[in-house]
Design a protein around this motif. Structure first.
Motif, PDB file in Angstrom:
ATOM      1  N   GLU A  12       1.797  -6.332 -19.076  1.00  0.00           N
ATOM      2  CA  GLU A  12       1.579  -5.337 -18.023  1.00  0.00           C
ATOM      3  C   GLU A  12       0.128  -4.864 -18.031  1.00  0.00           C
ATOM      4  O   GLU A  12      -0.515  -4.781 -19.083  1.00  0.00           O
ATOM      5  CB  GLU A  12       2.511  -4.140 -18.221  1.00  0.00           C
ATOM      6  N   TYR A  13      -0.364  -4.530 -16.841  1.00  0.00           N
ATOM      7  CA  TYR A  13      -1.782  -4.177 -16.734  1.00  0.00           C
ATOM      8  C   TYR A  13      -2.132  -2.871 -17.436  1.00  0.00           C
ATOM      9  O   TYR A  13      -3.027  -2.833 -18.295  1.00  0.00           O
ATOM     10  CB  TYR A  13      -2.223  -4.086 -15.259  1.00  0.00           C
ATOM     11  N   GLU A  14      -1.474  -1.771 -17.086  1.00  0.00           N
ATOM     12  CA  GLU A  14      -1.948  -0.463 -17.546  1.00  0.00           C
ATOM     13  C   GLU A  14      -1.928  -0.307 -19.060  1.00  0.00           C
ATOM     14  O   GLU A  14      -2.920   0.175 -19.632  1.00  0.00           O
ATOM     15  CB  GLU A  14      -1.178   0.673 -16.868  1.00  0.00           C
ATOM     16  N   THR A  16      -2.349  -2.550 -21.255  1.00  0.00           N
ATOM     17  CA  THR A  16      -3.428  -3.393 -21.770  1.00  0.00           C
ATOM     18  C   THR A  16      -4.773  -2.721 -21.565  1.00  0.00           C
ATOM     19  O   THR A  16      -5.638  -2.713 -22.462  1.00  0.00           O
ATOM     20  CB  THR A  16      -3.399  -4.761 -21.072  1.00  0.00           C
ATOM     21  N   TRP A  17      -4.963  -2.135 -20.399  1.00  0.00           N
ATOM     22  CA  TRP A  17      -6.193  -1.387 -20.116  1.00  0.00           C
ATOM     23  C   TRP A  17      -6.366  -0.229 -21.098  1.00  0.00           C
ATOM     24  O   TRP A  17      -7.456  -0.024 -21.653  1.00  0.00           O
ATOM     25  CB  TRP A  17      -6.130  -0.890 -18.669  1.00  0.00           C
ATOM     26  N   HIS A  40      -1.296 -11.248 -16.045  1.00  0.00           N
ATOM     27  CA  HIS A  40      -0.666  -9.996 -15.637  1.00  0.00           C
ATOM     28  C   HIS A  40       0.390 -10.247 -14.565  1.00  0.00           C
ATOM     29  O   HIS A  40       0.239 -11.158 -13.743  1.00  0.00           O
ATOM     30  CB  HIS A  40      -1.697  -9.028 -15.048  1.00  0.00           C
ATOM     31  N   THR A  45      -6.279  -3.946  -8.750  1.00  0.00           N
ATOM     32  CA  THR A  45      -7.056  -2.943  -9.482  1.00  0.00           C
ATOM     33  C   THR A  45      -8.265  -2.557  -8.647  1.00  0.00           C
ATOM     34  O   THR A  45      -8.931  -3.416  -8.065  1.00  0.00           O
ATOM     35  CB  THR A  45      -7.499  -3.456 -10.864  1.00  0.00           C
ATOM     36  N   HIS A  75      -4.699  -9.376  -9.575  1.00  0.00           N
ATOM     37  CA  HIS A  75      -4.275 -10.155 -10.737  1.00  0.00           C
ATOM     38  C   HIS A  75      -2.808 -10.519 -10.565  1.00  0.00           C
ATOM     39  O   HIS A  75      -2.023  -9.711 -10.059  1.00  0.00           O
ATOM     40  CB  HIS A  75      -4.425  -9.352 -12.032  1.00  0.00           C
ATOM     41  N   TYR A  83     -10.404 -10.459 -21.439  1.00  0.00           N
ATOM     42  CA  TYR A  83     -11.007  -9.141 -21.668  1.00  0.00           C
ATOM     43  C   TYR A  83     -11.907  -9.214 -22.889  1.00  0.00           C
ATOM     44  O   TYR A  83     -11.492  -9.677 -23.959  1.00  0.00           O
ATOM     45  CB  TYR A  83      -9.924  -8.081 -21.852  1.00  0.00           C
ATOM     46  N   HIS A 151     -12.910  -4.639 -20.226  1.00  0.00           N
ATOM     47  CA  HIS A 151     -12.581  -5.401 -19.018  1.00  0.00           C
ATOM     48  C   HIS A 151     -13.216  -6.791 -19.157  1.00  0.00           C
ATOM     49  O   HIS A 151     -13.542  -7.208 -20.265  1.00  0.00           O
ATOM     50  CB  HIS A 151     -13.033  -4.675 -17.752  1.00  0.00           C
TER      51      HIS A 151
END
Length: 224
Positions: A12-14, A16-17, A40, A45, A75, A83, A151
Motif C-alpha cells: 500500500e502507498y501511504e 510505505t511513504w 503499489h 499521488t 502508480h 524509493y 521518494h
C-alpha cells in the motif's frame, strides 16, 4: 558504499511513504542508504505544488497529497517503483547530479532491453520515441530533506495505462505515456528489479562533486 536493496512486492502507498519519512528522520551519519523496489495498488499521488486542474477525472482511485516535488502521477500494479533513501551529503552528490544519475540508470536498463531512451532537461523523467511519437516511460519525484532523499522513480513495465488518461501526467497536458510491454519487452517489475538495482548502485558509487548551490537546494522538494 552499496545501497541496501529491499524487494517489497505489492504494498500500500501511504504506509510505505510514512516508513520512508520515519527512516529519513531517524537516520544518523552511519545509517546505510537504502533502495526499496516494489509495486503499489492503484493510487494517484499529488506533489506539494500540485494543481487540482491536472486531475481531469475523479474516479474511485484514491488521490494522496504527498511531500515530494512535482505534480500528479499514477502508480499501479505492473509498474516498478524504486524509493531511494540516500544521504546525498555523505556521497557528495548535488540534487541535479542525483536526478541525472537516477535517469541514467533507467536509460542504461532500457538500453540492455534494446530500447533507446533519453532524459529531458526541461521535463525530468525518461522518454522514448516510437514512430515519431514521444512518450514518457518513467517518472521521477523526490523529496530532499537535510541533504537526504526519499521518494524516487517509477518505470512502467506491464500495467493498465488507462488511469494516466484521467490526469495530466506530471502536469503536462497531452503527454503520451508508454510501457515496456507495448515496446515488445516481456518482463515483470520483480524480474527487472535486480537489474535496476545494479544500475543504480553502479552510478551512485561514482564519486560526486556537489556544489554549494546544489546543497542550497537540499532542504527543498525536488520538482521532478
Amino acid at each position: 558504499m552499496e545501497l541496501v536493496v529491499k524487494q517489497l512486492g505489492l504494498v500500500e502507498y501511504e504506509p510505505t511513504w510514512r516508513a520512508m519519512q520515519a527512516l529519513t528522520d531517524a537516520r544518523g551519519a552511519d545509517t546505510p542508504d537504502e533502495l526499496w523496489l516494489l509495486e503499489h495498488p492503484p493510487v494517484f499521488t499529488q506533489g506539494q505544488a500540485g494543481k487540482p486542474e491536472h486531475v481531469l477525472q475523479v474516479t474511485d482511485i484514491p488521490i494522496v497529497p504527498i511531500d515530494r516535488g512535482g505534480q500528479v502521477t499514477y502508480h499501479g500494479p505492473g509498474q516498478l517503483v524504486g524509493y531511494l533513501m540516500v544521504d546525498l551529503s555523505r556521497r557528495k552528490l548535488g540534487v541535479r547530479e542525483f536526478v541525472r544519475r537516477i535517469e541514467q540508470s533507467l536509460i542504461d536498463l532500457l538500453a540492455d532491453l534494446g530500447i533507446t531512451a533519453y532524459g529531458k532537461v526541461d521535463a525530468p523523467g525518461v522518454y522514448v520515441n516510437t514512430a515519431g511519437v514521444e512518450a514518457k516511460i518513467a517518472s521521477l519525484g523526490l523529496r530532499i530533506r537535510n541533504g537526504k532523499s526519499y521518494h524516487g522513480l517509477a518505470l512502467n513495465v506491464a500495467m493498465d495505462l488507462t488511469p494516466f488518461s484521467y490526469i495530466n501526467p506530471c502536469g503536462y497536458a497531452g503527454l503520451a505515456v508508454t510501457q515496456l510491454k507495448d515496446l515488445g519487452v516481456d518482463s515483470t517489475p520483480a524480474s527487472l528489479a535486480p537489474q535496476l538495482a545494479a544500475k543504480i548502485n553502479a552510478l551512485l558509487a561514482q564519486e560526486g562533486s556537489a556544489s554549494v548551490a546544489d546543497y542550497a537546494l537540499a532542504t527543498k522538494p525536488a520538482t521532478v
